[in-house]
Design an enzyme around this catalytic site. Structure first.
Site, PDB file in Angstrom:
ATOM      1  N   ASP A  65       7.109  23.080  60.627  1.00 15.81           N
ATOM      2  CA  ASP A  65       8.231  23.840  60.611  1.00 15.81           C
ATOM      3  C   ASP A  65       7.794  25.201  60.301  1.00 15.81           C
ATOM      4  O   ASP A  65       8.328  26.128  59.988  1.00 15.81           O
ATOM      5  CB  ASP A  65       9.432  23.388  60.322  1.00 15.81           C
ATOM      6  CG  ASP A  65       9.350  23.161  58.931  1.00 15.81           C
ATOM      7  OD1 ASP A  65       8.377  22.374  58.444  1.00 15.81           O
ATOM      8  OD2 ASP A  65      10.412  23.182  58.304  1.00 15.81           O
ATOM      9  N   LYS A 177      16.713  20.743  59.648  1.00 15.00           N
ATOM     10  CA  LYS A 177      16.189  20.844  58.400  1.00 15.00           C
ATOM     11  C   LYS A 177      16.529  22.227  57.698  1.00 15.00           C
ATOM     12  O   LYS A 177      16.679  23.175  58.340  1.00 15.00           O
ATOM     13  CB  LYS A 177      14.647  20.643  58.459  1.00 15.00           C
ATOM     14  CG  LYS A 177      14.053  20.886  56.813  1.00 15.00           C
ATOM     15  CD  LYS A 177      12.933  21.826  57.177  1.00 15.00           C
ATOM     16  CE  LYS A 177      12.332  21.941  55.779  1.00 15.00           C
ATOM     17  NZ  LYS A 177      11.002  22.540  55.460  1.00 15.00           N
ATOM     18  N   GLU A 217      17.797  19.506  51.870  1.00 10.14           N
ATOM     19  CA  GLU A 217      16.627  19.718  51.239  1.00 10.14           C
ATOM     20  C   GLU A 217      17.009  20.930  49.911  1.00 10.14           C
ATOM     21  O   GLU A 217      16.701  22.082  50.567  1.00 10.14           O
ATOM     22  CB  GLU A 217      15.575  20.299  51.832  1.00 10.14           C
ATOM     23  CG  GLU A 217      14.251  20.490  51.248  1.00 10.14           C
ATOM     24  CD  GLU A 217      12.896  20.971  52.202  1.00 10.14           C
ATOM     25  OE1 GLU A 217      11.794  21.235  51.687  1.00 10.14           O
ATOM     26  OE2 GLU A 217      13.040  20.970  53.334  1.00 10.14           O
ATOM     27  N   GLU A 219      15.118  22.145  47.320  1.00  8.86           N
ATOM     28  CA  GLU A 219      13.540  21.904  46.595  1.00  8.86           C
ATOM     29  C   GLU A 219      13.583  22.424  45.308  1.00  8.86           C
ATOM     30  O   GLU A 219      13.848  23.732  44.767  1.00  8.86           O
ATOM     31  CB  GLU A 219      12.396  22.575  47.297  1.00  8.86           C
ATOM     32  CG  GLU A 219      11.088  22.300  46.511  1.00  8.86           C
ATOM     33  CD  GLU A 219       9.918  22.997  47.556  1.00  8.86           C
ATOM     34  OE1 GLU A 219       8.908  22.807  46.768  1.00  8.86           O
ATOM     35  OE2 GLU A 219      10.139  23.386  48.548  1.00  8.86           O
ATOM     36  N   LYS A 259      15.738  15.542  51.699  1.00  6.82           N
ATOM     37  CA  LYS A 259      14.465  15.831  51.387  1.00  6.82           C
ATOM     38  C   LYS A 259      14.189  16.407  50.011  1.00  6.82           C
ATOM     39  O   LYS A 259      14.106  17.518  49.970  1.00  6.82           O
ATOM     40  CB  LYS A 259      13.990  16.846  52.515  1.00  6.82           C
ATOM     41  CG  LYS A 259      12.457  16.987  52.322  1.00  6.82           C
ATOM     42  CD  LYS A 259      11.819  17.893  53.802  1.00  6.82           C
ATOM     43  CE  LYS A 259      10.311  18.090  53.428  1.00  6.82           C
ATOM     44  NZ  LYS A 259       9.875  18.864  54.733  1.00  6.82           N
ATOM     45  N   SER A 328       8.039  13.221  54.194  1.00  3.88           N
ATOM     46  CA  SER A 328       8.300  14.240  55.083  1.00  3.88           C
ATOM     47  C   SER A 328       7.346  15.699  54.719  1.00  3.88           C
ATOM     48  O   SER A 328       7.561  16.421  53.984  1.00  3.88           O
ATOM     49  CB  SER A 328       9.587  14.927  55.185  1.00  3.88           C
ATOM     50  OG  SER A 328       9.863  16.028  56.055  1.00  3.88           O
ATOM     51  N   TYR A 390       7.395  30.188  52.628  1.00  2.00           N
ATOM     52  CA  TYR A 390       6.960  29.984  53.854  1.00  2.00           C
ATOM     53  C   TYR A 390       7.945  30.080  54.948  1.00  2.00           C
ATOM     54  O   TYR A 390       9.310  30.343  54.638  1.00  2.00           O
ATOM     55  CB  TYR A 390       6.351  28.396  54.093  1.00  2.00           C
ATOM     56  CG  TYR A 390       7.691  27.272  54.055  1.00  2.00           C
ATOM     57  CD1 TYR A 390       7.735  26.814  55.474  1.00  2.00           C
ATOM     58  CD2 TYR A 390       8.365  27.015  52.945  1.00  2.00           C
ATOM     59  CE1 TYR A 390       8.780  25.634  55.617  1.00  2.00           C
ATOM     60  CE2 TYR A 390       9.491  25.983  53.304  1.00  2.00           C
ATOM     61  CZ  TYR A 390       9.540  25.468  54.539  1.00  2.00           C
ATOM     62  OH  TYR A 390      10.543  24.404  54.642  1.00  2.00           O
TER      63      TYR A 390
END
Length: 390
Positions: A65, A177, A217, A219, A259, A328, A390
């Site tokens: 993605d 996501k 998610e 992170e 995630k 993932s 990203y």
């Protein structure tokens, strides 16, 4: 929040007061409205089934993605221009790999890819379905500076998310996501943690309302020189806030996937942790914060080498867990593939075999049966990028 109207005679318990069956003096039956949360709308059963399918034994998620800008950086690393045709060719290579569905249960797509087809005219979502892989979609709109914080970020994309999610569902996506980040060197501030948790919860509720299983998610970035104990402390705080707001938003826990980052020392810390230590700290955090109702924990690799990510996942599956503990991965599945492909048609088959090698390795890790014996040095090379976006 949706409300249900209940007749006061229809239940023995309303507002914690037992219903009395004594005959009323009046012949008129009284009714009153009671506000009750209705979770996940009409999609509840489908959401639970989708989550269970993605969190199926021996399988995990292939994340492709990356935004067009990040995809361009990947292509530039092998000397290719960042064009739609080149992005399509690379993603076609990945998604048409024969036998991929044996090890991969879902694939997260960028919006461009969700609507693309192969050069033969077959929609990518149909390629995935035929391979027994569930199509997913990245729905956030990226990170922007968070005013009032310690130079931290928040994730945008809630505006218009409901209508976009409905369209993604029509196109064939069945899970979503949303990635936000927390930076340990930045504090992290209470404001940034609350913003991350609230945004994830609102996204999750909106996704479920439109038939998409949300991957949650937050992170926790690898950046920093802090010890693993500090990462554990921050991770516990973050996931505590996340589940508080998920509950506040009436999110169906059986219809989500997580995630998380693995609990590791900062990338610049002088002492590296073994897979066994990382597994111990990560599982400690999860068992303290994640309800067993959640079907799957699909870890991100976060800049670890291909082998590191697989070894750490394997260590976490040496004994039974309350949830499906799997992967993932993006770079930890794709790095060797890109280097093998080099943009040349004659290398497609070899590149697909390279993807299967990594996918099978992580499948074995999900089962707790992986060994790093025979792995090449390139697969052991770290991919951490400070301040990675990203």
């Amino acid at each position: 929040m949706a409300c249900a109207k209940l007749n006061s005679l229809s239940s023995q318990w309303i507002g914690n007061n037992p219903f009395s069956s004594r005959r009323r003096s009046s012949s008129v039956t009284s009714t009153r409205s009671v506000s009750l949360p209705i979770r996940a709308s009409s999609y509840s059963d489908e959401l639970v089934q989708t989550a269970k399918t993605v969190a199926s034994r021996g399988r995990g998620i292939l994340a492709i993605d990356e935004s067009n800008a990040t995809a361009g950086k990947r292509l530039a690393s092998i000397g290719l221009d960042n064009t739609e045709a080149n992005r399509q060719a690379y993603r076609q290579l990945l998604l048409t790999t024969p036998g991929l569905g044996e090890y991969v249960s879902g694939s997260i797509l960028f919006e461009e890819t969700l609507y693309q087809s192969t050069t033969d005219g077959k929609k990518f979502v149909d390629v995935l379905r035929e391979g027994n892989i569930v199509p997913g979609i990245k729905v956030d709109k990226g990170l922007v500076p968070l005013p009032g914080s310690n130079n931290e970020s928040w994730c945008q994309g809630l505006d218009g998310l409901a209508s976009r999610s409905a369209e993604y569902y029509k196109q064939g996506a069945r899970f979503a996501k949303w990635r936000t980040v927390v930076s340990i060197p930045s504090g992290p501030s209470a404001l940034a943690i609350k913003e991350a948790a609230w945004g994830l919860a609102r996204y999750a509720a909106i996704s479920q309302d439109n038939g998409l299983v949300p991957i949650v998610e937050p992170e926790i970035l690898l950046d920093g020189d802090h010890p693993i104990e500090r990462t554990l402390e921050v991770a516990e705080k973050v996931w505590s806030e996340v589940f508080f707001y998920l509950a506040q938003n009436n999110v169906l826990f059986e219809g989500i996937l997580l995630k998380p980052s693995m609990v590791t020392p900062g990338a610049e810390h002088k002492e590296k942790a073994s897979p066994e230590t990382i597994a111990k700290y990560t599982l400690t955090m999860l068992k303290r914060r994640v309800p067993p109702a959640v079907p799957g924990i699909m870890f991100l690799s976060g800049g670890q080498s291909e082998v590191e990510a697989t070894l750490n996942l394997n260590a976490m599956n040496q004994s039974p867990n309350p949830w499906h503990v799997s992967f993932s991965y993006a770079r930890a599945l794709q790095n060797s593939v890109l280097k093998t492909w080099q943009g040349r048609p004659e290398n497609v088959e070899a590149a697909q075999k390279s993807l299967l090698v990594r996918a099978k390795a992580n499948s074995l890790a999900q089962l707790g049966r992986y060994s790093a014996e025979g792995e090449n040095e390139e697969a052991k090379a770290g991919m951490f990028v400070k301040g990675y976006t990203y």
